[in-house]
Write a protein that holds these residues in place. Structure first.
Motif, PDB file in Angstrom:
ATOM      1  N   VAL A 598       0.789  -1.314   0.367  1.00 37.60           N
ATOM      2  CA  VAL A 598       0.083   0.389  -0.191  1.00 37.60           C
ATOM      3  C   VAL A 598       0.588   1.559   0.031  1.00 37.60           C
ATOM      4  N   SER A 599       1.752   1.168  -0.030  1.00 36.35           N
ATOM      5  CA  SER A 599       3.185   2.601  -0.209  1.00 36.35           C
ATOM      6  C   SER A 599       3.926   2.336  -0.819  1.00 36.35           C
ATOM      7  N   GLY A 619      -1.260   4.716   0.434  1.00 35.77           N
ATOM      8  CA  GLY A 619      -2.839   4.197   0.377  1.00 35.77           C
ATOM      9  C   GLY A 619      -2.713   5.731  -0.948  1.00 35.77           C
ATOM     10  N   HIS A 647      -9.293   6.410   5.882  1.00 35.03           N
ATOM     11  CA  HIS A 647      -8.262   6.130   4.270  1.00 35.03           C
ATOM     12  C   HIS A 647      -8.005   5.312   4.261  1.00 35.03           C
ATOM     13  N   VAL A 648      -6.567   5.249   5.276  1.00 39.39           N
ATOM     14  CA  VAL A 648      -5.936   4.316   6.111  1.00 39.39           C
ATOM     15  C   VAL A 648      -6.278   3.254   6.122  1.00 39.39           C
ATOM     16  N   GLU A 650      -8.878   1.652   5.273  1.00 38.04           N
ATOM     17  CA  GLU A 650      -9.412   0.441   4.981  1.00 38.04           C
ATOM     18  C   GLU A 650      -8.335  -0.452   3.410  1.00 38.04           C
ATOM     19  N   THR A 651      -7.467   0.894   3.721  1.00 37.80           N
ATOM     20  CA  THR A 651      -6.904   0.543   2.126  1.00 37.80           C
ATOM     21  C   THR A 651      -5.877  -0.447   2.779  1.00 37.80           C
ATOM     22  N   ALA A 655      -5.871  -4.489   0.967  1.00 36.16           N
ATOM     23  CA  ALA A 655      -5.026  -4.696   1.178  1.00 36.16           C
ATOM     24  C   ALA A 655      -4.516  -6.134   1.306  1.00 36.16           C
TER      25      ALA A 655
END
Length: 816
Positions: A598-599, A619, A647-648, A650-651, A655
């Motif tokens: 994710v990063s 994300g 958001h983080v 959910e990301t 994943a």
């Protein structure tokens, strides 16, 4: 009326048993210019109608120490002052009516032995032999404490007041405090009125001992004293022919206690749902007042009591009494220096145990005031544990409905408060609930403690045995040990320390070394002058002039106040930023793989080694990741601004689906940290635990020239340790440990567990506790060569003992 001086060293507000005890103990310490002001007559609030039960055993060693001191004091007070206190050691019996309660009281008996309190577990037949009037139908067990007692509450207070006067204190009745004058963080004087006379006392400090009025007096002084009055009911029978002195009897499963007094029987109740009182304030003329009777409310208690003590059926009721008592949000009283002010002390909110607590509380507070530091750990009752929002009147009204009844409720492990919930929520709150989170509460924060499986009811089913979430926590531990788990750490306190002197200040207030590169994380303690541990934190250097101090959720305020009180001439600003960032811990052998999905950031050991932080993209947002762990695995704490937190989450959650990412809770974190031997502040490490004896010498940089506690660290290093914090693992996988179980070394009780829990990865219960050295500096090999057992409900269970963690003793897993 006593002549009220124009100035005083200390003004004590409130003339109940607590205020009288504080005045007595300060005067005995040689303080002059001690003035106690009571709005009406001494004892006219709550003290006069207290039941006067005086028990020794409390929930912790130091609270027990204070209760035992109260007993000893009251036994000698009559000789000293000539005022009869009515104190007598008649013993006490607590009976259980269920198997769960039997386990509770037997565990309490083990704790009593560890704390040096004389105790005896007794069978139902032995209960009957000691309390002939009791119907033992349904009784499963009892516990007898021969040195418990009872006394005359009002006369105990009056004896303390007389003792205070004999040592030079001024005790003024019918003198109301009408105003408290302040200059910044200090009270300067107190305004008073007595009839038509008014005046002002200049003072160095005040003590709020105002009982039910403590919240109101606190507001006058600019401090938060969360408590609320509740109605408390008891009846006193007519004289019962042939009734002689009996032990105090408690039947908590029926919410009842019994006390024989002058041939009559007193029956009191701590009913499950209490009646809060005086939401709009206590009447101005309240003095020795009773509240209206509510027989319907008391009737279920009385009906059960008539069955339990059949003699009550034929005894007329002489008095039906309803009087108010104050209760706090967590059923522990408030003691100590108020966080908001530098010379306002508090001793209030005694939750129906004011008589048995008053002697010890007055002694401890007076020593604290005299020396400028706590005489021993008082974290259980230190008022700095209270959060600012807990002074909210609606919150107090709702919570107090429950706290009175909790005194006699089953004290199951992990029991959560049911009232006044949902106030502080992390940015991930709804996401967690949607995934089966079962919430607990700490310092007002809603925290996911465990996650229910599909089809499983997401709620606690309490027990002293393996509870319904036992398997869930085992699965969560397995996930972070073998794969990857994620849990919410947003409730942990976050305090920014910034300014040109930030580094110098941190090096003075903390034991670690803070002259480190930007991005470095330092695990450290704040020490007091005796090298006891006042705080256990991580400190991250965010810039040349800014550090982030991360604290346990419950001690954020206390840790911030500790720093503020030591600023001196350092040019720094200290700010609570807890609510500004959400924090997700991503832990386990596959934590790096999840973050890399994710990063684009580099999470390698070369770029982001253990103990460092970095800013990252994640994300479509931004975050800062701290590579540290409280569970002993490879992992990162992801700090993200609250606006991007959802958001983080959910990301990361999306994943992790193809990696079997498991959401985890606080129970998992606690179990995993115990397997690793990581200390828990307030249990394993406190203000009276020397940092070297706690096994945390590695976190102290002794070659720094000047930091709080340095001299005490060096003295202990030279003199040798008097005790060590040892880790234990039971050899039998079946028993459960919670804490306070006695530790036996070669057959002798030498201490008790400060932490206890189940090591799901290790397959047995684990704990830790301090073991005294046979002589200062006893070699570790000699200490560990002994045979160790843990007393679990009276059964001695063999235990392995180690100083190194049972899990990953070299600590390599977190650093790979």
């Amino acid at each position: 009326m006593a002549t009220i001086p124009a100035s005083a060293r200390v003004v004590i507000i409130g003339g109940g048993v607590i205020g009288c005890s504080v005045a007595y103990h300060l005067a005995k310490l040689g303080w002059k210019d001690v003035v106690l002001l009571e709005r009406k007559q001494l004892t006219s609030g709550t003290t006069w109608h207290a039941a006067g039960l005086i028990a020794q055993l409390r929930a912790t060693a130091n609270m027990t120490k204070l209760a035992k001191y109260s007993q000893e004091l009251y036994g000698n007070l009559e000789t000293e002052t000539g005022v009869a206190t009515g104190f007598k050691r008649c013993g006490s019996i607590t009976v259980a009516l269920t198997e769960e309660r039997r386990e509770e009281i037997y565990r309490q008996a083990g704790m009593a032995r560890a704390f040096g309190v004389e105790v005896e577990e007794i069978s139902p037949t032995e209960v009957k032999n000691r309390y002939e009037h009791l119907n033992i139908d349904g009784v499963t067990a009892g516990v007898y404490l021969p040195r418990d007692g009872q006394g005359d509450p009002a006369n105990i207070a009056l004896a303390l007041a007389k003792g205070a006067r004999q040592n030079g204190a001024v005790v003024a009745e019918r003198t109301k405090v009408t105003g408290i004058n302040r200059d910044g963080r200090r009270v300067t004087s107190v305004d008073w009125a007595a009839g038509n006379e008014t005046g002002t006392i200049a003072c160095d400090m005040i003590v709020n001992c105002a009982g039910m009025w403590g919240h109101e007096v606190g507001r006058m002084a600019g401090v938060n004293v969360p408590l609320h009055a509740c109605e408390h009911f008891y009846i006193v029978t007519e004289a019962i022919k042939g009734l002689t002195q009996m032990p105090v009897l408690r039947v908590p499963d029926e919410c009842a206690y019994y006390k024989e007094d002058a041939g009559k029987m007193l029956l009191g109740a701590f009913e499950p749902t209490a009646k809060p009182w005086a939401m709009n304030g206590i009447p101005e003329d309240f003095e020795f007042d009773q509240l209206p009777e509510d027989f319907d409310h008391f009737e279920p208690i009385l009906e059960a009591a008539v069955e339990r003590l059949p003699m009550l059926a034929d005894a007329g009721i002489h008095t039906f009494f309803n009087g108010p008592e104050s209760f706090t949000p967590d059923d522990a009283y408030h003691l100590g220096l108020a966080p908001e002010m530098d010379n306002v002390w508090v001793a209030a909110g005694f939750n129906s145990i004011g008589i048995q607590s008053a002697g010890g509380a007055g002694m401890a507070l007076s020593q604290w005031m005299d020396a400028g530091e706590k005489p021993f750990d008082l974290g259980d009752v230190d008022i700095s544990r209270m959060q600012p929002f807990q002074g909210n009147k609606t919150y107090l009204f709702e919570r107090s409905k429950e706290t009175l009844g909790l005194l006699y409720a089953d004290h199951f492990p992990f029991r959560q408060k049911a009232t006044a919930r949902g106030i502080r929520r992390t940015p991930f709150h709804q996401h967690l609930l949607d995934n089966g989170a079962v919430m607990g509460e700490l310092a007002g924060w809603e925290r996911a403690n465990w996650f229910a499986n599909d089809g499983q009811t997401p709620a606690y089913e309490y027990s002293w045995k393996r509870q319904n979430f036992f398997g869930n926590v085992a699965a969560e531990v397995n996930a972070i040990r073998t794969n990857v788990g994620m849990y919410d750490m947003s409730s942990f306190g976050k305090i920014r320390v910034e300014g040109r002197d930030a580094m110098a200040f941190m090096n003075y207030v903390g034991g670690g070394e803070y002259d480190v590169p930007v991005g470095k994380i330092v695990y450290t303690q704040f020490l007091n002058a005796k090298a006891g541990i006042e705080a256990d934190v991580t400190v991250t250097r965010l810039s040349e002039t800014c550090y982030l101090v991360v604290t346990p959720a419950a001690t954020r305020l206390a840790d911030q106040v500790w720093m503020q009180r030591h600023i001196g001439n350092f040019n720094v600003v200290i700010t609570d930023v807890t609510a500004g960032e959400g924090v997700l811990a991503v832990m386990g052998p596959n934590a790096r793989a999840l973050l890399q999905k994710v990063s684009p950031a580099d999470f390698s050991n070369d770029h982001n080694p253990f103990g460092t932080a970095q800013e990252i993209e994640i994300g479509m947002g931004m975050a800062r990741v701290h590579r540290v762990t409280y569970v002993g695995e490879l992992g990162w704490e992801v700090y993200v601004a609250t606006d991007m937190a959802a958001h983080v989450f959910e990301t990361l959650h999306a994943a992790g689906q193809d990696m079997d990412l498991k959401l985890c809770g606080m129970h998992m974190m606690d179990a995993a940290r115990m397997e690793k031997g990581f200390r828990h502040f307030g249990h394993d490490i406190t203000a009276e635990d020397h940092v070297l004896e706690a096994g945390l010498g590695f976190a102290v940089k002794r070659d720094k020239p000047d930091f709080i506690g340095r001299d005490a660290v060096l003295r202990k290093r030279d003199a040798g340790l008097d005790r060590r914090l040892v880790q234990f693992k039971l050899t039998d996988p079946e028993p459960l440990l919670y804490h306070n179980e006695p530790i036996l070394r070669d057959g002798m009780v030498v201490g008790y567990l400060t932490s206890g829990g189940f090591g799901h990865h290790l397959g047995a219960a684990v704990g830790m506790g301090y073991v005294p050295c046979t002589a200062p500096g006893e070699p570790v090999t000699d200490m560990l060569a002994s045979t160790y057992e843990i007393d679990v409900m009276g059964t001695k269970v063999r235990a392995e003992a180690q100083l190194k963690p049972f899990y990953d003793p070299t600590g390599t897993r977190a650093k790979d």
